[in-house]
Design a protein around this motif. Structure first.
Motif, PDB file in Angstrom:
ATOM      1  N   ASN A 222       0.820  -1.218   0.000  1.00  0.00           N
ATOM      2  CA  ASN A 222       0.000   0.000   0.000  1.00  0.00           C
ATOM      3  C   ASN A 222       0.850   1.263   0.000  1.00  0.00           C
ATOM      4  N   GLY A 223       2.118   1.129   0.391  1.00  0.00           N
ATOM      5  CA  GLY A 223       2.981   2.297   0.508  1.00  0.00           C
ATOM      6  C   GLY A 223       3.824   2.599  -0.706  1.00  0.00           C
ATOM      7  N   LEU A 224       3.706   1.804  -1.759  1.00  0.00           N
ATOM      8  CA  LEU A 224       4.567   2.020  -2.931  1.00  0.00           C
ATOM      9  C   LEU A 224       4.328   3.377  -3.589  1.00  0.00           C
ATOM     10  N   ALA A 225       3.077   3.795  -3.681  1.00  0.00           N
ATOM     11  CA  ALA A 225       2.794   5.092  -4.312  1.00  0.00           C
ATOM     12  C   ALA A 225       3.433   6.224  -3.521  1.00  0.00           C
ATOM     13  N   ALA A 226       3.310   6.185  -2.190  1.00  0.00           N
ATOM     14  CA  ALA A 226       3.928   7.215  -1.359  1.00  0.00           C
ATOM     15  C   ALA A 226       5.440   7.161  -1.470  1.00  0.00           C
ATOM     16  N   ALA A 227       6.003   5.964  -1.511  1.00  0.00           N
ATOM     17  CA  ALA A 227       7.453   5.821  -1.629  1.00  0.00           C
ATOM     18  C   ALA A 227       7.963   6.438  -2.920  1.00  0.00           C
ATOM     19  N   GLN A 228       7.267   6.202  -3.998  1.00  0.00           N
ATOM     20  CA  GLN A 228       7.699   6.729  -5.293  1.00  0.00           C
ATOM     21  C   GLN A 228       7.512   8.239  -5.385  1.00  0.00           C
ATOM     22  N   ARG A 229       6.619   8.793  -4.547  1.00  0.00           N
ATOM     23  CA  ARG A 229       6.300  10.217  -4.615  1.00  0.00           C
ATOM     24  C   ARG A 229       7.177  11.070  -3.703  1.00  0.00           C
ATOM     25  N   TYR A 230       7.575  10.527  -2.549  1.00  0.00           N
ATOM     26  CA  TYR A 230       8.189  11.364  -1.513  1.00  0.00           C
ATOM     27  C   TYR A 230       9.493  12.013  -1.960  1.00  0.00           C
ATOM     28  N   ALA A 231      10.366  11.255  -2.585  1.00  0.00           N
ATOM     29  CA  ALA A 231      11.656  11.825  -2.986  1.00  0.00           C
ATOM     30  C   ALA A 231      11.476  12.966  -3.982  1.00  0.00           C
TER      31      ALA A 231
END
Length: 529
Positions: A222-231
């Motif tokens: 569920n956290g992949l989208a946030a991971a790809q966005r944060y940086a």
């Protein structure tokens, strides 16, 4: 300007002197977008928002400086003192560093004395005071739960205050029981932040904290989208570069983790943050080893030791843990048991950091056929467990207790007491299955369930070993030794199709792992058809 010498295979990175904050407009534009309404004047308000952009990416030093600038612009801006106290929390997933308690409390007291201009600001100050006022009487776990409850009340009192909702959501993670496998608090926190992430796609805190809330095996996808966005939201922040790797590690995306932590380590060095650099490099070492990139992993480990020796500051828990874990990982993941048995125990005030070295040493001695040599390290693990229990650290005392069981099990195996060893190793695996990893580490030194599979395989119980490796891979996907163990178990069972599939996965995972003889064996097996 001072330079750290990097080991072979790592690009040289110079430590740049940090720019004055007033000249960092370009950096500010790379920290996302935050607005935290205050009663301060317009100049102080702009500076306060700027400080919160740093704070939400755990960039504490610059955040503190900007909050101090807000006070200069408006000496009555009491909430800026709250901001200063917030920076002294450091990473809220860990206890407040001892050296930060006094200045953090002093900032809270100054905020109270200034009499914040609104009831809302007074509520923020009162909530954060719970982390400092009774630090000499209440443990970190008790205080963080008090903060959670206060933040919940604040979020309910001010339902339109985005920052109140965000603050409550992250305390649901920082106050959670890491052994609660229902993830009730984490799911609740994510439910608060997911709608906000759609409304505020460039808010660094929303995306950052979603990663923390999803940093669990069952939730990680569920956290992949946030991971790809944060940086992309906060490319200037070292922690923003690192945090995506928490999710990448959970789902076994090793090259993405390496790339994220290479960028994080570079950014951390630029601001002379040794602790952040070492934490990122620990994740790098872990990822390189899963790809069979042993030379690259060794180069990072060597650089970590040079970096620590070159810097005089005493890093915190994450850095101490990284310095202990990475050399241990390098030996254990490669099955170099003799090297593991000789690892030096680095001095550290943190029992959980020292425990990593002792369990690696015990495993190394036992699996080298010298169970008597493991005895001092098994005893040291028991002593460290008891020390953590005496400090009322329920989580880490249990983790070290599991490490002690793992070490004792392999000592029994080396003594030829195989049935007892398997029973002890099974109990250790079951205990570890009920726990979760801490944010300071990409994972245990070696998953207990995976080690159990290796012991079963050595005893000729291939079917049971295959089941153990499958269970371990469900929680820790794409680990080199887990995939290899599954392939070897299937081969011994005579299931060529399954063995070929597992060996094929290993070759896809680590196509260039020239130093690992198991990879060459996998190639020969796959080529037989």
């Amino acid at each position: 300007m001072r330079r750290f010498v990097l080991a072979a295979g790592i690009a040289a990175v110079a430590l740049a002197v940090a720019q004055p904050l007033a000249a960092q407009g370009d950096v500010d534009q790379q920290l996302g977008s935050v607005h935290f309404e205050t009663s301060c004047n317009a100049v102080a308000q702009r500076r306060f928002d700027r400080g919160m952009r740093y704070q939400h990416s755990y960039w504490y030093g610059p955040a503190r400086e900007v909050f101090e600038e807000a006070l200069k612009a408006d000496p009555a801006c009491a909430i800026a003192e709250w901001g200063i106290a917030l920076t002294y929390l450091d990473n809220p997933h860990n206890p407040i560093p001892q050296a930060n308690l006094a200045p953090g409390l002093a900032a809270i007291r100054r905020a109270e004395a200034l009499n914040p201009g609104t009831a809302r600001e007074r509520d923020y100050v009162a909530a954060l005071a719970l982390m400092y006022a009774d630090a000499d009487r209440l443990g970190h776990g008790q205080r963080i739960r008090l903060l959670r409850d206060a933040q919940e009340a604040l979020a309910r009192r001010y339902p339109d205050d985005v920052e109140a909702q965000i603050a409550y959501a992250i305390t649901l993670n920082t106050s959670s029981d890491l052994n609660d496998r229902s993830y009730a608090q984490q799911i609740k926190g994510a439910a608060i932040l997911e709608p906000l992430s759609r409304r505020l796609p460039r808010h660094p805190g929303v995306t950052h904290y979603l990663i923390h809330l999803y940093d669990y095996p069952e939730l990680a996808a569920n956290g992949l989208a946030a991971a790809q966005r944060y940086a992309q939201i906060a490319p200037a922040a070292p922690h923003a570069q690192h945090m995506p790797s928490h999710i990448y590690t959970r789902v076994g995306h090793w090259q993405a983790s390496i790339d994220a932590n290479t960028a994080s380590s570079r950014a951390a060095r630029a601001e002379k943050s040794v602790g952040n650099a070492l934490h990122a490099q620990d994740y790098m070492v872990y990822a390189h080893l899963q790809l069979g990139q042993d030379d690259a992993a060794r180069a990072v480990v060597e650089d970590m030791l040079l970096l620590r020796e070159a810097d005089a500051q005493a890093p915190g828990l994450a850095a101490h843990y990284a310095l202990a874990a990475s050399p241990a990982r390098y030996a254990v993941e490669r099955g170099d048991w003799e090297a593991a048995s000789r690892l030096p125990v680095r001095p550290s005030p943190f029992a959980n950091a020292q425990a990593v070295t002792h369990v690696a040493r015990a495993l190394g001695a036992a699996r080298s056929g010298r169970p008597e040599a493991a005895a001092p390290d098994v005893a040291a693990l028991a002593a460290l467990r008891d020390r953590l229990r005496a400090a009322n650290d329920a989580y880490w005392s249990e983790i070290v207790a599991i490490q002690a069981r793992v070490a004792a099990a392999w000592v029994l195996d080396a003594q030829g007491r195989h049935d007892e060893a398997l029973e002890a190793m099974s109990a250790a695996a079951e205990a570890e299955d009920r726990t979760n990893k801490h944010v300071i580490t990409p994972g245990p030194l070696a998953p207990a369930r995976e080690l159990y599979g290796e012991m079963l395989l050595a005893r000729g119980r291939a079917a049971d070993a295959l089941a153990a490796f499958a269970a371990s891979q469900a929680r820790e996907p794409n680990r080199f030794r887990g995939v290899l163990g599954a392939a070897q178990a299937a081969e011994r069972l005579g299931d060529r199709a399954a063995a070929k599939a597992h060996y094929g996965r290993l070759l896809a995972l680590a196509p260039d792992a020239a130093a690992r003889p198991d990879v060459e064996a996998a190639r020969r097996f796959v080529a037989l058809d």
